[in-house]
Scaffold this active site. Structure first.
Site, PDB file in Angstrom:
ATOM      1  N   HIS A  44      29.822 -39.679 -52.765  1.00 12.60           N
ATOM      2  CA  HIS A  44      29.920 -39.094 -51.417  1.00 12.60           C
ATOM      3  C   HIS A  44      29.282 -40.014 -50.374  1.00 12.60           C
ATOM      4  O   HIS A  44      28.372 -40.780 -50.668  1.00 12.60           O
ATOM      5  CB  HIS A  44      29.351 -37.670 -51.366  1.00 12.60           C
ATOM      6  N   ASN A  94      27.955 -39.255 -56.867  1.00 10.23           N
ATOM      7  CA  ASN A  94      29.367 -38.918 -57.100  1.00 10.23           C
ATOM      8  C   ASN A  94      30.282 -39.635 -56.103  1.00 10.23           C
ATOM      9  O   ASN A  94      31.451 -39.318 -55.985  1.00 10.23           O
ATOM     10  CB  ASN A  94      29.560 -37.400 -57.004  1.00 10.23           C
ATOM     11  N   GLU A 150      31.968 -34.629 -50.053  1.00 11.26           N
ATOM     12  CA  GLU A 150      31.956 -34.588 -51.512  1.00 11.26           C
ATOM     13  C   GLU A 150      33.355 -34.903 -52.048  1.00 11.26           C
ATOM     14  O   GLU A 150      34.350 -34.792 -51.318  1.00 11.26           O
ATOM     15  CB  GLU A 150      31.528 -33.185 -51.984  1.00 11.26           C
ATOM     16  N   ASP A 171      24.671 -35.605 -41.172  1.00  8.69           N
ATOM     17  CA  ASP A 171      24.784 -34.280 -41.775  1.00  8.69           C
ATOM     18  C   ASP A 171      23.503 -33.450 -41.640  1.00  8.69           C
ATOM     19  O   ASP A 171      22.438 -33.973 -41.294  1.00  8.69           O
ATOM     20  CB  ASP A 171      25.179 -34.400 -43.259  1.00  8.69           C
TER      21      ASP A 171
END
Ligand code: F6R
Length: 252
Positions: free
Chosen positions: A139, A137, A144, A68
């Protein structure tokens, strides 16, 4: 099938991860490595660089493809993930920089940026080993929590917790870009082997949800339960909520 390797601390986790990646390079010198940024793999990259300096590892035929990049940050921006990879690994080893790929955050047209990165992913062939960290979370990459598992490279609105976790790399939270380009879940799942690293008590709850909870795009890493070759290397703190649930493949 998921192998859990329990390590005593961050340093041991990093050494173990580097030895797995190093073995991949030795066994297949022209391998394709999927790489991650963030705090977790920094120690692993140090061990890999040390392996190169000692003459144990040769990156000259390796291709790397990163997960990313922040949208809006060009490769030469000091906060870009490209720069992170350059500083932590690329400049320290003999990798061919023309074969070290990171999404281009400077392309403003998201569709174009994602299409270009998917073309690169297709051109490098199958990823032999994909390195992953784990967001608080759940990811992986910057996929996400959402209602679906996104398949290919896409532009994502970063979650508040992701922006806050990344603020340590910027002078303030306001400076953290709000969007990023990330490889999709299908591209990650297409990798032959997955190596996920976790360290610290703050990751303990999400490790349990990801590997022992429902498989759901609300916890993107949970999809890894469906991959045939996943190794999770974690320290005692990160495994603290699953230690009674797992069979430890190896202790280091
Ligand atoms: C970074 C990435 C993210 C991180 C995750 C954990 O390229 O893909 O999924 O791996 O946010 O970050 P750290 O390691 O900083 O806790």
């Amino acid at each position: 099938m998921i192998k859990f390797i329990l390590t005593k601390d961050y340093d041991a986790m990093s050494a173990e991860a580097a030895s797995i990646i190093g073995a991949q390079i030795v066994l297949k010198p022209d391998c394709v490595l999927g790489l991650a940024t963030g705090s977790t793999p920094v120690g692993t990259y140090e061990y890999l660089s040390a392996g190169y300096v000692k003459g144990d590892l040769d990156f000259s035929q390796v291709t790397s493809i990163n997960l990313d990049e922040f949208k809006g940050l060009a490769h030469d921006n000091e906060h870009s993930y490209y720069r992170f990879m350059y500083d932590n690994l690329f400049k320290k080893v003999n990798i061919d920089i023309n074969k070290a790929f990171v999404p281009d955050g400077s392309i403003a047209d998201a569709d174009l940026a994602c299409k270009k990165y998917d073309e690169i992913i297709a051109s490098v062939g199958c990823i032999d080993l994909q390195l992953l960290g784990l967001g608080h979370n759940g990811h992986i990459g910057f996929n996400e929590p959402s209602d679906v598992f996104p398949k290919r490279t896409h532009c994502v609105d970063l979650a508040e917790s992701t922006i806050s976790a990344n603020s340590i790399f910027f002078s303030s939270e306001e400076e953290v870009p709000k969007q990023a380009y990330t490889m999709g879940i299908q591209s990650i799942m297409d990798a032959k082997k997955i190596l996920l690293l976790v360290s610290g008590t703050d990751k303990a709850a999400i490790v349990k949800r990801a590997f022992f909870g429902d498989i759901t795009p609300r916890v993107p890493a949970s999809v890894l339960q469906l991959h045939h070759d996943v190794t999770v290397v974690g320290d005692v703190a990160a495994f603290s909520e699953i230690s009674h649930l797992i069979w430890i493949y190896k202790q280091a």
